[in-house]
Design an enzyme around this catalytic site. Structure first.
Site, PDB file in Angstrom:
ATOM      1  N   ASP A 266       0.828  -1.217   0.000  1.00  0.00           N
ATOM      2  CA  ASP A 266       0.000   0.000   0.000  1.00  0.00           C
ATOM      3  C   ASP A 266       0.863   1.269   0.000  1.00  0.00           C
ATOM      4  O   ASP A 266       0.786   2.089   0.918  1.00  0.00           O
ATOM      5  CB  ASP A 266      -0.937   0.037   1.212  1.00  0.00           C
ATOM      6  CG  ASP A 266      -1.749  -1.229   1.358  1.00  0.00           C
ATOM      7  OD1 ASP A 266      -2.342  -1.661   0.364  1.00  0.00           O
ATOM      8  OD2 ASP A 266      -1.784  -1.780   2.468  1.00  0.00           O
TER       9      ASP A 266
ATOM     10  N   ASN B 237     -16.703   1.267   5.395  1.00  0.00           N
ATOM     11  CA  ASN B 237     -15.506   0.927   6.156  1.00  0.00           C
ATOM     12  C   ASN B 237     -14.501   2.066   6.018  1.00  0.00           C
ATOM     13  O   ASN B 237     -14.045   2.367   4.914  1.00  0.00           O
ATOM     14  CB  ASN B 237     -14.901  -0.375   5.640  1.00  0.00           C
ATOM     15  CG  ASN B 237     -13.839  -0.939   6.567  1.00  0.00           C
ATOM     16  OD1 ASN B 237     -13.652  -0.462   7.689  1.00  0.00           O
ATOM     17  ND2 ASN B 237     -13.134  -1.954   6.104  1.00  0.00           N
TER      18      ASN B 237
ATOM     19  N   ILE C 182     -11.383   3.059   5.923  1.00  0.00           N
ATOM     20  CA  ILE C 182      -9.962   2.800   5.690  1.00  0.00           C
ATOM     21  C   ILE C 182      -9.611   3.247   4.275  1.00  0.00           C
ATOM     22  O   ILE C 182     -10.467   3.649   3.490  1.00  0.00           O
ATOM     23  CB  ILE C 182      -9.590   1.319   5.891  1.00  0.00           C
ATOM     24  CG1 ILE C 182     -10.243   0.429   4.826  1.00  0.00           C
ATOM     25  CG2 ILE C 182      -9.974   0.848   7.284  1.00  0.00           C
ATOM     26  CD1 ILE C 182      -9.733  -1.000   4.848  1.00  0.00           C
ATOM     27  N   ASP C 183      -8.327   3.176   3.936  1.00  0.00           N
ATOM     28  CA  ASP C 183      -7.821   3.449   2.584  1.00  0.00           C
ATOM     29  C   ASP C 183      -8.067   4.887   2.117  1.00  0.00           C
ATOM     30  O   ASP C 183      -8.736   5.121   1.102  1.00  0.00           O
ATOM     31  CB  ASP C 183      -8.426   2.473   1.579  1.00  0.00           C
ATOM     32  CG  ASP C 183      -7.876   1.066   1.713  1.00  0.00           C
ATOM     33  OD1 ASP C 183      -7.138   0.820   2.680  1.00  0.00           O
ATOM     34  OD2 ASP C 183      -8.178   0.226   0.861  1.00  0.00           O
TER      35      ASP C 183
ATOM     36  N   SER D 218     -13.619   0.341   1.692  1.00  0.00           N
ATOM     37  CA  SER D 218     -13.212  -1.023   1.388  1.00  0.00           C
ATOM     38  C   SER D 218     -14.401  -1.944   1.632  1.00  0.00           C
ATOM     39  O   SER D 218     -14.933  -1.995   2.744  1.00  0.00           O
ATOM     40  CB  SER D 218     -12.041  -1.433   2.294  1.00  0.00           C
ATOM     41  OG  SER D 218     -11.752  -2.809   2.162  1.00  0.00           O
ATOM     42  N   PHE D 219     -14.840  -2.642   0.573  1.00  0.00           N
ATOM     43  CA  PHE D 219     -15.966  -3.573   0.670  1.00  0.00           C
ATOM     44  C   PHE D 219     -17.199  -2.850   1.215  1.00  0.00           C
ATOM     45  O   PHE D 219     -17.434  -1.700   0.858  1.00  0.00           O
ATOM     46  CB  PHE D 219     -15.555  -4.803   1.498  1.00  0.00           C
ATOM     47  CG  PHE D 219     -14.546  -5.670   0.783  1.00  0.00           C
ATOM     48  CD1 PHE D 219     -14.877  -6.945   0.369  1.00  0.00           C
ATOM     49  CD2 PHE D 219     -13.263  -5.213   0.501  1.00  0.00           C
ATOM     50  CE1 PHE D 219     -13.957  -7.753  -0.311  1.00  0.00           C
ATOM     51  CE2 PHE D 219     -12.341  -6.004  -0.170  1.00  0.00           C
ATOM     52  CZ  PHE D 219     -12.696  -7.274  -0.571  1.00  0.00           C
ATOM     53  N   TRP D 220     -18.009  -3.487   2.038  1.00  0.00           N
ATOM     54  CA  TRP D 220     -19.245  -2.895   2.551  1.00  0.00           C
ATOM     55  C   TRP D 220     -19.987  -2.149   1.425  1.00  0.00           C
ATOM     56  O   TRP D 220     -20.324  -2.767   0.424  1.00  0.00           O
ATOM     57  CB  TRP D 220     -18.956  -2.017   3.773  1.00  0.00           C
ATOM     58  CG  TRP D 220     -18.968  -2.826   5.036  1.00  0.00           C
ATOM     59  CD1 TRP D 220     -20.034  -3.036   5.871  1.00  0.00           C
ATOM     60  CD2 TRP D 220     -17.887  -3.588   5.595  1.00  0.00           C
ATOM     61  NE1 TRP D 220     -19.674  -3.869   6.911  1.00  0.00           N
ATOM     62  CE2 TRP D 220     -18.368  -4.225   6.776  1.00  0.00           C
ATOM     63  CE3 TRP D 220     -16.552  -3.795   5.212  1.00  0.00           C
ATOM     64  CZ2 TRP D 220     -17.575  -5.059   7.560  1.00  0.00           C
ATOM     65  CZ3 TRP D 220     -15.754  -4.616   6.008  1.00  0.00           C
ATOM     66  CH2 TRP D 220     -16.270  -5.232   7.158  1.00  0.00           C
TER      67      TRP D 220
ATOM     68  N   GLU E  69     -11.816  -1.149  -3.289  1.00  0.00           N
ATOM     69  CA  GLU E  69     -11.176  -0.401  -2.209  1.00  0.00           C
ATOM     70  C   GLU E  69     -10.034   0.450  -2.761  1.00  0.00           C
ATOM     71  O   GLU E  69      -9.877   0.598  -3.984  1.00  0.00           O
ATOM     72  CB  GLU E  69     -10.654  -1.355  -1.137  1.00  0.00           C
ATOM     73  CG  GLU E  69      -9.647  -2.368  -1.642  1.00  0.00           C
ATOM     74  CD  GLU E  69      -9.309  -3.435  -0.604  1.00  0.00           C
ATOM     75  OE1 GLU E  69      -9.950  -3.470   0.451  1.00  0.00           O
ATOM     76  OE2 GLU E  69      -8.389  -4.231  -0.871  1.00  0.00           O
TER      77      GLU E  69
END
Length: 337
Positions: free
Chosen positions: A48, A170, A172-173, A190-192, A227
């Site tokens: 990352d 989520n 993050i990122d 991310s996802f969700w 994401e």
């Protein structure tokens, strides 16, 4: 839950460290065509990567931490030419105490972002646990990226946005961009429910008052494997880069980078065929090629794309890669490796 979760923790980080020690995290093969991967060497054990270049021309990569090193804090690497990389340590020796209280059991910090504004560097980073959306994105500030500078000190700025099991996203990122009006925006997710975006405020770098997260990309079906958003402006158009499918599985990873284009930093983003990214659109930008598996976790600086991939010839170890971005006749980014 895959993606930006559990970066460099557990056995994966130990395998990568062992490979590095015996010199298996060596150079990349340069591509002679435009938009090709840069030749690189040195310490490439990076996941990352947040890429930046300072006023002295030094390249910096801040990246996901290792839970067994310096309390899992964000890692730092530098290069004078963007090709030969060396390890420079970590942002902190210990995580902020409030953070470990906010995200119980957090191990390493993930997926950072670097942004410069008015002489100040802003470091955004993620704190979460594998498979959960009890997460947060926090910020710290500094006047330099160089740990050898006597003024080097990352000052904790606190949480920017958080998520809990009561939320459908989520936190993050982070990927931060400044639009034509000078307004900073942070894409994340991310996802969700996929990729969201929230307005920020200078000089704190925190979430603007009462700013609600916008929706900018969604695959529309579980597990919504999208994401690591990153925004790039080119010739008046805005491009949203995302990582899709499964990260963090070594040589079995299916990660890939896709892109959409919009007239504004906030979207709506469409792919080359006109499909909205909110409806599972996305034009492929970079995918697995032979032993180079699962590219993703991307950022961009000075027209250069930084990302990680997994080397199937080295047991699926993760590596840093950088590639110049070309632009085709229709104004779309092109990256080759």
């Amino acid at each position: 839950m895959v993606g930006a979760l559990a970066r460099l923790s557990g056995a994966t980080s130990r395998v990568a460290a062992a490979l590095l020690a015996v010199g298996l995290l060596g150079g990349l093969t340069a591509c002679s065509a435009g938009g090709g991967v840069w030749e690189a060497s040195g310490d490439l054990a990076t996941h990352d990567p947040a890429l930046a270049r300072d006023d002295d021309g030094t390249w910096w990569v801040y990246s996901t931490g290792n839970g067994t090193v310096a309390d899992g804090n964000i890692q730092i690497r530098s290069s004078s030419d963007g090709k030969a990389w060396r390890y420079e340590g970590e942002v902190w020796d210990e995580k902020p105490e409030w953070l470990t209280d906010a995200v119980k059991g957090v191990d390493n910090l993930w997926a950072p972002e670097l942004v410069e504004h008015d002489g100040t560097w802003y470091l955004y980073y993620s704190a979460s646990r594998f498979g959960r959306n009890t997460s947060l994105i926090a910020v710290a500030t500094n006047t330099t990226l160089d740990p050898d500078d006597p003024d080097f000190e990352w000052v904790d700025g606190g949480a920017v946005i958080g998520s809990t099991t009561a939320d459908d996203f989520n936190a993050i990122d982070p990927g931060v961009v400044v639009d034509e009006q000078g307004t900073p925006w942070m894409a994340f997710g991310s996802f969700w429910s996929g990729i969201r975006m929230v307005e920020l405020s200078w000089p704190t770098g925190l979430r603007a008052d009462d700013a609600e997260p916008l929706r900018i990309a969604d695959r529309g079906a579980p597990p919504n494997a999208i994401e690591a958003p990153y925004l790039v402006e080119h010739d008046g158009d805005w491009f949203l880069l995302v990582s899709r499918d499964a990260c963090c599985q070594g040589a079995k990873s299916t990660y890939n980078i896709a892109v959409g284009r919009a007239d504004a930093a906030t979207g709506p983003f469409l792919d080359r065929d006109g499909v909205p990214l909110l409806e599972d659109g996305g034009t492929p930008l970079l995918e697995t090629d032979g032993a180079r598996v699962g590219p993703g976790g991307q950022s961009v600086a000075d027209g250069v794309l930084a990302f990680h991939y997994y080397d199937a010839d080295a047991g699926g170890a993760f590596r840093l890669a950088l590639a110049s971005i070309d632009w085709d006749d229709e104004g779309w980014p092109v990256v080759r490796w």
